[in-house]
Design a protein around this motif. Structure first.
Motif, mmCIF file in Angstrom:
data_model
loop_
_atom_site.group_PDB
_atom_site.id
_atom_site.type_symbol
_atom_site.label_atom_id
_atom_site.label_comp_id
_atom_site.label_asym_id
_atom_site.label_seq_id
_atom_site.Cartn_x
_atom_site.Cartn_y
_atom_site.Cartn_z
ATOM 1 N N LEU A 133 -2.568 -12.298 10.131
ATOM 2 C CA LEU A 133 -1.729 -11.122 10.381
ATOM 3 C C LEU A 133 -0.836 -10.844 9.183
ATOM 4 O O LEU A 133 -0.626 -9.671 8.811
ATOM 5 C CB LEU A 133 -0.901 -11.351 11.641
ATOM 6 N N MET A 134 -0.298 -11.882 8.552
ATOM 7 C CA MET A 134 0.525 -11.685 7.362
ATOM 8 C C MET A 134 -0.306 -11.066 6.236
ATOM 9 O O MET A 134 0.161 -10.152 5.537
ATOM 10 C CB MET A 134 1.117 -13.014 6.913
ATOM 11 N N ARG A 135 -1.534 -11.551 6.078
ATOM 12 C CA ARG A 135 -2.396 -10.961 5.051
ATOM 13 C C ARG A 135 -2.706 -9.505 5.371
ATOM 14 O O ARG A 135 -2.733 -8.643 4.470
ATOM 15 C CB ARG A 135 -3.688 -11.766 4.918
ATOM 16 N N CYS A 136 -2.941 -9.226 6.636
ATOM 17 C CA CYS A 136 -3.213 -7.830 7.028
ATOM 18 C C CYS A 136 -2.010 -6.936 6.743
ATOM 19 O O CYS A 136 -2.169 -5.794 6.286
ATOM 20 C CB CYS A 136 -3.585 -7.763 8.510
ATOM 21 N N ARG A 137 -0.829 -7.439 7.015
ATOM 22 C CA ARG A 137 0.364 -6.641 6.748
ATOM 23 C C ARG A 137 0.555 -6.397 5.252
ATOM 24 O O ARG A 137 0.945 -5.304 4.830
ATOM 25 C CB ARG A 137 1.589 -7.322 7.349
ATOM 26 N N ARG A 138 0.284 -7.459 4.459
ATOM 27 C CA ARG A 138 0.360 -7.269 3.010
ATOM 28 C C ARG A 138 -0.687 -6.246 2.545
ATOM 29 O O ARG A 138 -0.407 -5.419 1.667
ATOM 30 C CB ARG A 138 0.160 -8.611 2.285
ATOM 31 N N GLN A 139 -1.862 -6.327 3.166
ATOM 32 C CA GLN A 139 -2.904 -5.355 2.820
ATOM 33 C C GLN A 139 -2.479 -3.937 3.202
ATOM 34 O O GLN A 139 -2.734 -2.974 2.469
ATOM 35 C CB GLN A 139 -4.214 -5.719 3.532
ATOM 36 N N VAL A 140 -1.803 -3.787 4.343
ATOM 37 C CA VAL A 140 -1.305 -2.463 4.751
ATOM 38 C C VAL A 140 -0.292 -1.947 3.740
ATOM 39 O O VAL A 140 -0.317 -0.771 3.350
ATOM 40 C CB VAL A 140 -0.692 -2.540 6.161
ATOM 41 N N ASP A 141 0.602 -2.850 3.302
ATOM 42 C CA ASP A 141 1.592 -2.433 2.309
ATOM 43 C C ASP A 141 0.919 -2.015 1.002
ATOM 44 O O ASP A 141 1.292 -1.000 0.380
ATOM 45 C CB ASP A 141 2.576 -3.569 2.046
ATOM 46 N N MET A 142 -0.078 -2.790 0.582
ATOM 47 C CA MET A 142 -0.778 -2.465 -0.660
ATOM 48 C C MET A 142 -1.514 -1.132 -0.544
ATOM 49 O O MET A 142 -1.478 -0.292 -1.467
ATOM 50 C CB MET A 142 -1.761 -3.579 -1.024
ATOM 51 N N THR A 143 -2.188 -0.923 0.589
ATOM 52 C CA THR A 143 -2.900 0.351 0.768
ATOM 53 C C THR A 143 -1.918 1.517 0.864
ATOM 54 O O THR A 143 -2.232 2.624 0.415
ATOM 55 C CB THR A 143 -3.767 0.294 2.030
ATOM 56 N N HIS A 144 -0.747 1.290 1.425
ATOM 57 C CA HIS A 144 0.266 2.348 1.480
ATOM 58 C C HIS A 144 0.731 2.720 0.076
ATOM 59 O O HIS A 144 0.848 3.909 -0.258
ATOM 60 C CB HIS A 144 1.448 1.884 2.327
ATOM 61 N N ILE A 145 0.971 1.706 -0.753
ATOM 62 C CA ILE A 145 1.375 1.971 -2.143
ATOM 63 C C ILE A 145 0.262 2.705 -2.890
ATOM 64 O O ILE A 145 0.508 3.672 -3.629
ATOM 65 C CB ILE A 145 1.730 0.651 -2.849
ATOM 66 N N ALA A 146 -0.990 2.260 -2.682
ATOM 67 C CA ALA A 146 -2.126 2.920 -3.343
ATOM 68 C C ALA A 146 -2.255 4.370 -2.888
ATOM 69 O O ALA A 146 -2.557 5.268 -3.699
ATOM 70 C CB ALA A 146 -3.414 2.160 -3.052
ATOM 71 N N LEU A 147 -2.011 4.609 -1.597
ATOM 72 C CA LEU A 147 -2.088 5.976 -1.088
ATOM 73 C C LEU A 147 -0.997 6.850 -1.695
ATOM 74 O O LEU A 147 -1.245 8.014 -2.056
ATOM 75 C CB LEU A 147 -1.976 5.961 0.435
ATOM 76 N N GLU A 148 0.205 6.323 -1.829
ATOM 77 C CA GLU A 148 1.278 7.095 -2.446
ATOM 78 C C GLU A 148 0.951 7.424 -3.899
ATOM 79 O O GLU A 148 1.191 8.546 -4.374
ATOM 80 C CB GLU A 148 2.594 6.322 -2.361
ATOM 81 N N ARG A 149 0.377 6.452 -4.611
ATOM 82 C CA ARG A 149 -0.028 6.714 -5.985
ATOM 83 C C ARG A 149 -1.109 7.786 -6.047
ATOM 84 O O ARG A 149 -1.071 8.663 -6.922
ATOM 85 C CB ARG A 149 -0.536 5.422 -6.630
ATOM 86 N N ALA A 150 -2.059 7.695 -5.123
ATOM 87 C CA ALA A 150 -3.135 8.694 -5.105
ATOM 88 C C ALA A 150 -2.567 10.082 -4.815
ATOM 89 O O ALA A 150 -2.999 11.077 -5.421
ATOM 90 C CB ALA A 150 -4.190 8.325 -4.062
ATOM 91 N N ARG A 151 -1.592 10.151 -3.915
ATOM 92 C CA ARG A 151 -0.981 11.453 -3.622
ATOM 93 C C ARG A 151 -0.226 11.988 -4.835
ATOM 94 O O ARG A 151 -0.267 13.191 -5.128
ATOM 95 C CB ARG A 151 -0.037 11.315 -2.437
#
Length: 427
Positions: free
Chosen positions: A330-348
């Motif tokens: 679950l901790m890894r999944c949360r870190r992955q969510v944070d990373m994908t959120h940052i990547a999405l903001e960069r893409a936007r």
């Protein structure tokens, strides 16, 4: 659970807002594309209209030249028709000319031409070797013809001199000719530069649109990865929560035994039995120990044997190991969510930057096309002025040649009069 629901609701709202923003951006892009297409169509229509106007002006100029040449031909034809074929033909032709002669109206000259035509009929009946007999009235008519010819010669000479002077001055005006040619050259150069700039901006706009499309696709992929990571997090959290509930029930049954309420005890046992498959107890413990877990949980703690206690201890270890593993996952999944959120903001951010580049380049292309349209108009105006000057020079040369030809015909008429003076006698 309430916090997770709130987070889910917030995420849904954010996703809905993102979808609305993407739809608005797509609509804006479509509107920009339609506006660019309409601007291109307007530019092509304006260029076609300008070309048609230039063609119409050239046709009008050509028609004017043709009408002028036709008028000259008609005048020459009328002069030839008015002249009798035979003696006095050139005299009659000269007298019948439509040119203005100071002091001699056209009607008077036509009257003299008619009299000469009547005398020519009589003169042509006589043999060439015979001496022409003139009546005193005819002598007076011929005197008036000579006077008219003198005035006509003076008028034609003045017109020829004026036409030659105008043609020579126009041909000698090299400054105007060079200036018009230089204007055409500069206008062509400016139009070429503007065309190159417009082409360059068009290429850059196409490249920026491709980059925008790629950034939009990257944004969509980043959003999909974020959604998948959030789903994985929810799934992991749900699985961990279910196993944790089963572990709590297991611990309660292990420490206190089954509750007095049979339905509650049955529910707890069913929950533990279901999660035992999830944590894979059968893969860790021996079969006898696995089969002894549920019966041991149905007993009071004091009724259990050491075998039952060992089976319960092994099963509890399986539960706790699984809960620990799921917590780490679950901790890894949360870190992955944070990373994908940052990547999405960069893409936007990349999409917004690419869209700004597209808008800026589209504005530059629009300005370049306006400048190209203005340069083309300037070029056409310079070419029209240059062609008009060339036509003016040609027209002056034609007028001078026509005046020279009329003077030659007049000299031929004077030669006829001199021939008549040599052969004529007064009756």
């Amino acid at each position: 659970e309430d916090e997770e629901k709130d987070e889910e609701d917030e995420q849904k709202e954010e996703e809905e807002k993102e979808e609305e923003e993407e739809e608005q951006n797509d609509e804006e892009e479509e509107a920009e594309v339609e506006g660019q297409k309409s601007a291109d169509e307007d530019l092509e229509m304006n260029l076609e209209e300008d070309e048609q106007n230039d063609a119409e002006e050239e046709e009008e100029d050509d028609d004017g030249e043709e009408e002028q040449s036709e008028d000259d031909q008609d005048e020459d034809g009328q002069e030839e028709e008015s002249a009798n074929i035979g003696f006095f033909s050139k005299v009659c032709q000269t007298l019948s000319g439509r040119d203005l002669v100071p002091g001699i109206p056209l009607k008077a000259r036509l009257m003299l031409a008619g009299m000469c035509g009547s005398m020519a009929v009589r003169f042509d009946c006589q043999a060439p070797a015979e001496t022409i007999q003139l009546h005193p009235f005819e002598r007076q008519v011929l005197d008036m013809v000579r006077e008219a010819l003198v005035r006509i010669r003076a008028a034609l000479s003045a017109r020829l001199a004026d036409a030659l002077q105008q043609s020579a001055e126009a041909a000698a005006d090299t400054h105007k000719r060079d200036t018009l040619a230089e204007d055409v050259r500069l206008a062509k150069s400016a139009a070429s530069v503007r065309k190159a700039q417009a082409s360059k901006h068009a290429v850059l706009l196409a490249e920026h649109k491709v980059a925008l499309q790629r950034s939009v696709e990257a944004e969509q992929e980043a959003a999909a990865r974020k959604t998948q990571a959030e789903q994985d997090e929810k799934s992991c959290a749900s699985a961990r929560a279910s196993v944790q509930q089963a572990l709590d029930a297991f611990s309660e049954l292990e420490s206190s035994g089954p509750p007095d309420k049979k339905m509650e005890a049955k529910r707890m046992l069913k929950q533990v039995e279901t999660q035992m498959k999830v944590v894979r107890v059968s893969e860790t413990l021996f079969a006898n120990s696995v089969r002894a877990v549920l019966p041991a949980l149905q007993m009071k703690p004091e009724e259990r044997s050491r075998f039952h206690e060992a089976a319960l201890s092994g099963a509890e270890g399986c539960f706790r190991d699984y809960v620990k593993q799921q917590g780490e996952l679950l901790m890894r999944c949360r870190r992955q969510v944070d990373m994908t959120h940052i990547a999405l903001e960069r893409a936007r951010t990349t999409v917004q930057t690419a869209r700004c580049h597209v808008n800026e380049e589209a504005e530059k292309l629009k300005q370049a096309r306006m400048e190209l349209r203005e340069a083309c108009r300037t070029l056409r105006a310079a070419e029209v002025a240059h062609r008009a000057h060339a036509r003016e020079l040609a027209s002056l040369a034609r007028h001078a040649a026509a005046a020279q030809a009329k003077l030659v015909r007049h000299e031929q008429a004077e030669a006829e009069m001199r021939s008549l003076d040599e052969n004529a006698t007064t009756a």
